[in-house]
Design a protein around this motif. Structure first.
Motif, PDB file in Angstrom:
ATOM      1  N   ASN A 200       0.965  -1.248   0.035  1.00  0.00           N
ATOM      2  CA  ASN A 200      -0.029   0.065   0.019  1.00  0.00           C
ATOM      3  C   ASN A 200       0.800   1.252  -0.154  1.00  0.00           C
ATOM      4  OD1 ASN A 200      -2.072  -2.055   2.116  1.00  0.00           O
ATOM      5  ND2 ASN A 200      -2.769  -1.126   0.153  1.00  0.00           N
ATOM      6  N   LEU A 201       0.327   2.378  -0.496  1.00  0.00           N
ATOM      7  CA  LEU A 201       1.008   3.536  -0.928  1.00  0.00           C
ATOM      8  C   LEU A 201       1.743   4.052   0.205  1.00  0.00           C
ATOM      9  CD1 LEU A 201       1.768   5.770  -2.953  1.00  0.00           C
ATOM     10  CD2 LEU A 201      -0.474   6.828  -2.447  1.00  0.00           C
ATOM     11  N   SER A 217       8.180   3.855  -6.323  1.00  0.00           N
ATOM     12  CA  SER A 217       7.507   3.731  -7.628  1.00  0.00           C
ATOM     13  C   SER A 217       6.039   4.067  -7.534  1.00  0.00           C
ATOM     14  CB  SER A 217       7.610   2.234  -7.908  1.00  0.00           C
ATOM     15  OG  SER A 217       9.048   1.818  -7.992  1.00  0.00           O
ATOM     16  N   PHE A 219       2.946   3.829  -9.490  1.00  0.00           N
ATOM     17  CA  PHE A 219       2.406   3.216 -10.750  1.00  0.00           C
ATOM     18  C   PHE A 219       1.446   4.016 -11.624  1.00  0.00           C
ATOM     19  CE2 PHE A 219       2.851  -0.183  -6.995  1.00  0.00           C
ATOM     20  CZ  PHE A 219       3.966  -0.399  -7.253  1.00  0.00           C
ATOM     21  N   ARG A 232      -7.507   8.209  -5.407  1.00  0.00           N
ATOM     22  CA  ARG A 232      -8.130   7.292  -4.305  1.00  0.00           C
ATOM     23  C   ARG A 232      -8.685   8.383  -3.184  1.00  0.00           C
ATOM     24  NH1 ARG A 232      -7.043   4.411  -7.661  1.00  0.00           N
ATOM     25  NH2 ARG A 232      -6.035   2.340  -7.724  1.00  0.00           N
ATOM     26  N   ARG A 296       0.310  -0.491 -12.378  1.00  0.00           N
ATOM     27  CA  ARG A 296       0.110  -1.831 -11.483  1.00  0.00           C
ATOM     28  C   ARG A 296      -1.226  -2.626 -12.130  1.00  0.00           C
ATOM     29  NH1 ARG A 296      -0.086  -1.837  -5.057  1.00  0.00           N
ATOM     30  NH2 ARG A 296      -2.201  -0.682  -5.526  1.00  0.00           N
ATOM     31  N   ASP A 299      -5.100  -1.988 -11.223  1.00  0.00           N
ATOM     32  CA  ASP A 299      -5.465  -0.674 -10.392  1.00  0.00           C
ATOM     33  C   ASP A 299      -6.501  -0.165 -11.465  1.00  0.00           C
ATOM     34  OD1 ASP A 299      -3.902  -0.974  -8.197  1.00  0.00           O
ATOM     35  OD2 ASP A 299      -2.246   0.387  -8.915  1.00  0.00           O
TER      36      ASP A 299
HETATM   37  N1  UFG Z   1       0.605   3.163  -5.439  1.00  0.00           N
HETATM   38  C1  UFG Z   1       1.838   3.475  -6.190  1.00  0.00           C
HETATM   39  N2  UFG Z   1       2.905   2.970  -5.566  1.00  0.00           N
HETATM   40  C2  UFG Z   1       3.082   2.106  -4.512  1.00  0.00           C
HETATM   41  C3  UFG Z   1       1.718   1.516  -4.148  1.00  0.00           C
HETATM   42  C4  UFG Z   1       0.821   2.159  -4.587  1.00  0.00           C
HETATM   43  O1  UFG Z   1       1.871   4.174  -6.994  1.00  0.00           O
HETATM   44  O2  UFG Z   1       4.173   1.474  -4.235  1.00  0.00           O
HETATM   45  C5  UFG Z   1      -0.806   3.742  -5.901  1.00  0.00           C
HETATM   46  C6  UFG Z   1      -1.542   2.495  -6.430  1.00  0.00           C
HETATM   47  O3  UFG Z   1      -1.124   2.399  -7.779  1.00  0.00           O
HETATM   48  C7  UFG Z   1      -2.845   3.261  -6.198  1.00  0.00           C
HETATM   49  C8  UFG Z   1      -2.509   4.092  -5.103  1.00  0.00           C
HETATM   50  O4  UFG Z   1      -1.191   4.261  -4.791  1.00  0.00           O
HETATM   51  O5  UFG Z   1      -2.922   4.397  -7.283  1.00  0.00           O
HETATM   52  C9  UFG Z   1      -3.194   3.409  -3.776  1.00  0.00           C
HETATM   53  O6  UFG Z   1      -2.687   2.014  -3.870  1.00  0.00           O
HETATM   54  P1  UFG Z   1      -2.886   0.970  -2.435  1.00  0.00           P
HETATM   55  O7  UFG Z   1      -2.177  -0.167  -2.681  1.00  0.00           O
HETATM   56  O8  UFG Z   1      -2.415   1.712  -1.121  1.00  0.00           O
HETATM   57  O9  UFG Z   1      -4.622   1.004  -2.445  1.00  0.00           O
HETATM   58  P2  UFG Z   1      -5.500   0.551  -3.456  1.00  0.00           P
HETATM   59  O10 UFG Z   1      -6.499   1.361  -3.844  1.00  0.00           O
HETATM   60  O11 UFG Z   1      -4.912  -0.059  -4.578  1.00  0.00           O
HETATM   61  O12 UFG Z   1      -6.157  -0.787  -2.572  1.00  0.00           O
HETATM   62  C10 UFG Z   1      -6.979  -0.359  -1.754  1.00  0.00           C
HETATM   63  C11 UFG Z   1      -6.984  -1.571  -0.654  1.00  0.00           C
HETATM   64  C12 UFG Z   1      -7.390  -2.912  -1.104  1.00  0.00           C
HETATM   65  C13 UFG Z   1      -8.642  -2.707  -1.856  1.00  0.00           C
HETATM   66  C14 UFG Z   1      -8.657  -1.588  -2.741  1.00  0.00           C
HETATM   67  C15 UFG Z   1      -9.857  -1.478  -3.423  1.00  0.00           C
HETATM   68  O13 UFG Z   1      -5.393  -1.539   0.047  1.00  0.00           O
HETATM   69  O14 UFG Z   1      -7.679  -3.786   0.185  1.00  0.00           O
HETATM   70  O15 UFG Z   1      -8.068  -0.427  -2.275  1.00  0.00           O
HETATM   71  O16 UFG Z   1      -9.832  -0.527  -4.480  1.00  0.00           O
HETATM   72  F1  UFG Z   1      -8.856  -3.939  -2.394  1.00  0.00           F
END
Ligand code: UFG
Length: 339
Positions: A200-201, A217, A219, A232, A296, A299
């Motif tokens: 997670n970010l 990184s 994404f 988000r 990623r 996403d």
């Molecule tokens: N991101 C990056 N670099 C990283 C990690 C994330 O650029 O190293 C970006 C992702 O691409 C995304 C944003 O940051 O655009 C948020 O990413 P997260 O992984 O923190 O969160 P997500 O929105 O991908 O995932 C969250 C929850 C999941 C759930 C999802 C639902 O962590 O459990 O929302 O959309 F399933």
């Protein structure tokens, strides 16, 4: 009033335990410690000055679950967090996810059906919406085919509860669809404890800030958003935790309109990845190293909540900002690395 919190030593669970205790509830925690640490119990106790009753139980063991509920038949409500939550891992280990997230939910619901008070709060996710056609996302937006077994467990979980509510009118349930929970308790006594490389970010940002990772990184830099990075709805974990208390109180007071309700939990405001980095830089005084890489897989471009249902019906709204969340996340990161 005794409340069971499953997964109560996890990130959102522990913050919810604190809020429940501070509202005067007696909290019982079940956790199998598979993705949490027993020290979290000390953090909770340090904040509230009340040590919650804790039992290390794996909900996959049906007999233990049965035994637990027969020992605690006076439970007035269950907040069910216990589940696996890594999207990528779920793709590689689907059966583990279905067993951990679905099998255990079924056992818990079976036992709740024997209780006098059948109040049940379920941890769901905005992942059920996939890339919604309209923003902000209302609770009426269609549920899209899941992108991962993890996402599927949340959709199936909601269906299981809905089906059970249809035949068991004593079961009162609320599913809470979380957007992106971040941050830590302002006391800096509990926070997120990701195992291994964070997916997670925000934990990735704070680990980069503290020097554990070379750079972040980002994404994807060509999303159709104002700065090209994905959007988000980042919600402070303390605001999120508070919502569980008001949702539970709604069930206890029998104020719910039907015995299965769904609420979005978000701020209503979308932030891009670059805006989150800017917030971190503001808070920490750093200039975070990052580079923009490929998107990623799986996403989506943008997700943020329409919050009026939760605001109006639950009487809840977020009070903390992205900067508040980054500030607490950064303090927490510094504390855990320096202790
Ligand atoms: N991101 C990056 N670099 C990283 C990690 C994330 O650029 O190293 C970006 C992702 O691409 C995304 C944003 O940051 O655009 C948020 O990413 P997260 O992984 O923190 O969160 P997500 O929105 O991908 O995932 C969250 C929850 C999941 C759930 C999802 C639902 O962590 O459990 O929302 O959309 F399933």
């Amino acid at each position: 009033m005794k409340i069971l919190v499953t997964g109560g030593l996890g990130f959102i669970g522990s913050h919810t335990v604190v809020e429940l205790q501070q509202e005067g509830y007696e909290v019982v925690i079940i956790d199998n410690l598979s993705n949490s640490s027993i020290e979290v119990l000390d953090g909770i106790t340090a904040i509230t000055k009340i040590k919650p009753h804790f039992e290390q139980i794996d909900l996959k063991d049906k007999n233990n679950v049965r035994q637990f509920f027969s020992n605690h038949s006076d439970i007035a409500g269950v907040v069910h967090f216990a589940a696996s939550k890594a999207v990528g891992e779920s793709v590689n280990e689907p059966l583990m996810y279905y067993e951990n997230n679905i099998g255990t939910l079924v056992y818990v619901l079976q036992e709740i059906s024997k209780l006098n008070f059948q109040n049940f709060i379920f941890s769901s996710s905005c992942t059920v919406y996939g890339q919604a056609d309209e923003l902000p996302i209302t609770e009426n937006a269609p549920v899209k085919p899941a992108e991962s077994p993890y996402g599927n467990t949340k959709q199936i979980g909601e269906e299981i509860i809905k089906d059970t509510c249809k035949v068991n009118s004593d079961l009162n349930s609320i599913a809470l669809r979380y957007f992106n929970p971040i941050g830590a308790h302002p006391s800096v006594k509990i926070g997120e404890l990701p195992i291994g490389v964070p997916q997670n970010l925000v934990p990735y940002i704070t680990q980069t800030g503290i020097g554990m990772r070379d750079q972040l990184s980002v994404f994807g830099g060509d999303y159709p958003t104002s700065d090209g990075t994905a959007i988000r709805d980042y919600i402070h974990v303390v605001d999120l935790a508070r919502a569980h208390v008001v949702a539970l109180q709604r069930l206890i007071d029998k104020k719910n309109d039907s015995n299965y309700e769904v609420f979005n939990l978000g701020t209503g405001k979308g932030s891009s990845v670059l805006e989150v980095i800017e917030s971190f830089n503001r808070i920490s005084g750093q200039n975070l190293k990052y580079s923009i890489v490929d998107k990623r897989e799986g996403d989506i471009t943008a997700a943020y909540a329409e919050t009026s249902k939760a605001n109006n019906i639950l009487g809840w709204k977020t009070e903390l900002t992205l900067d508040d969340a980054m500030d607490s996340a950064w303090k927490w990161e510094q504390k855990i690395r320096n202790s």
